[in-house]
Design a protein around this motif. Sequence first.
Motif, mmCIF file in Angstrom:
data_model
loop_
_atom_site.group_PDB
_atom_site.id
_atom_site.type_symbol
_atom_site.label_atom_id
_atom_site.label_comp_id
_atom_site.label_asym_id
_atom_site.label_seq_id
_atom_site.Cartn_x
_atom_site.Cartn_y
_atom_site.Cartn_z
ATOM 1 N N SER A 239 -2.619 -7.064 24.209
ATOM 2 C CA SER A 239 -2.820 -8.045 25.277
ATOM 3 C C SER A 239 -3.524 -9.262 24.689
ATOM 4 C CB SER A 239 -3.651 -7.430 26.409
ATOM 5 O OG SER A 239 -4.888 -6.951 25.934
ATOM 6 N N PRO A 241 -2.339 -12.541 23.517
ATOM 7 C CA PRO A 241 -1.323 -12.593 24.570
ATOM 8 C C PRO A 241 -0.648 -11.235 24.767
ATOM 9 C CG PRO A 241 -0.409 -13.422 22.544
ATOM 10 C CD PRO A 241 -1.843 -13.114 22.246
ATOM 11 N N GLU A 242 -0.108 -11.018 25.971
ATOM 12 C CA GLU A 242 0.571 -9.770 26.250
ATOM 13 C C GLU A 242 1.871 -9.696 25.471
ATOM 14 O OE1 GLU A 242 1.012 -9.681 30.485
ATOM 15 O OE2 GLU A 242 -0.790 -8.467 30.710
ATOM 16 N N PRO A 260 5.457 -10.481 28.776
ATOM 17 C CA PRO A 260 4.483 -10.354 29.863
ATOM 18 C C PRO A 260 4.672 -9.054 30.644
ATOM 19 C CG PRO A 260 6.184 -11.953 30.425
ATOM 20 C CD PRO A 260 6.406 -11.586 28.994
ATOM 21 N N SER A 261 3.572 -8.433 31.002
ATOM 22 C CA SER A 261 3.626 -7.191 31.780
ATOM 23 C C SER A 261 3.869 -7.491 33.249
ATOM 24 C CB SER A 261 2.317 -6.415 31.629
ATOM 25 O OG SER A 261 2.087 -6.066 30.276
ATOM 26 N N ARG A 263 3.270 -7.656 37.234
ATOM 27 C CA ARG A 263 2.033 -7.934 37.961
ATOM 28 C C ARG A 263 1.486 -6.665 38.612
ATOM 29 N NH1 ARG A 263 2.737 -12.790 41.997
ATOM 30 N NH2 ARG A 263 0.483 -12.394 42.138
#
Length: 384
Positions: A239, A241-242, A260-261, A263
Amino acid sequence: MTEACVLPPVKKPRKERNRGKLSGSAAATEAMDEEMWKDFPEDLFEAVIARLPIATFFRFRAVCQKWNSLLNSETFALYRAQIPQTTPWFYTITHDMVSSGAIYDPSSNKWYHPSISSQPVRLLVLPVASAGGLVCLLDFSHKNFFVCNPLTRSFKELPARSVEVWSRVAVGMTLNGSSASGGYKILCLGCDGEYEVYDSIENSWTHPRSMPSTIKLPLTLKHRSQAVSIDNFVYFMRSDPEGIMSYNMVTGIWNEFIVPSPRHLTDHTLADFGGRLMLVGLLTKNAATCVCIWELQKMTLLWKEVDRMPNIWCLEFYGKHVRMNCLGNKGLLMLSLRSRQMNRLVTYDVTSKEWLKVPVLPRGRKRQWITSGTAFYPCPTAVA
């Protein structure tokens, strides 16, 4: 009229009838054992033994000295290699830190508690990776590594590492070939970007060159996320950055992908299914919580939801602070879900998309919860 009255035959109770059958069959079995098994062909004997159910190998070595040495036979290894891989098992450690751990067999829905004779009794280790029937263990100090075969209870301590101990590490393990007989490699990665690779053929650790400058340091490694091994690659989740990092055990090349993971996601971890990267995590919004499964889309590098836990099961999590550990990534996942009011173990089959509840480990009057673990394919011929 003068003939004697002949009564109809009295039907014997079932127990007596079965007793007669059993005694007769026992005598026949003894005769067969004496005459047939004495000159039974050795190669055919190994072929039969290789097809025994995997669970029987826990008692296999205690039968006799010949059977004990059979696991080291080359022909036995060849016969066993022809048997398709079974459902993966899970090597787990419970919260009370029992050093021997516990092993779950999904096919029989049973727990086993093997004791590894050469493992120090007071040594507390965590299963962190697996490959080819072997499990890599790491002690709490992140200093000492071990490799064991949980099925045969063999245990090996690896040489000391060449660098100082790192506070948090991620570990991956791959095979050099198609089985453990060709050797294996273990990657240990620290948050500062330093890493080491152990080669079982050389029986030593190497400290390769530095990580590429394009990768942002320090690494914020997901401590609940295990590494995923696919062929010669090891994948880690990070993470800030993810994204996902990969390391090629053969070429020594690092790559990083910004992914990106989803939400509202917590306690997520990577998984593998037939070479495809999956993501497992808790999706929490307001007071509702659900376990969801995603698959990474190679073209867009985005996660696509492919399944989620049945709603009737998710209702049990409503309003509760749930924590989750994902214990494996071989196409069959074990999820340990726990809150103050709840303790659940669940398996998820990625192929059939089937959710099953697993019996929680009993210990006295308390039910144990899982703190760490890994999936492995049980192999009686794998040697560390």
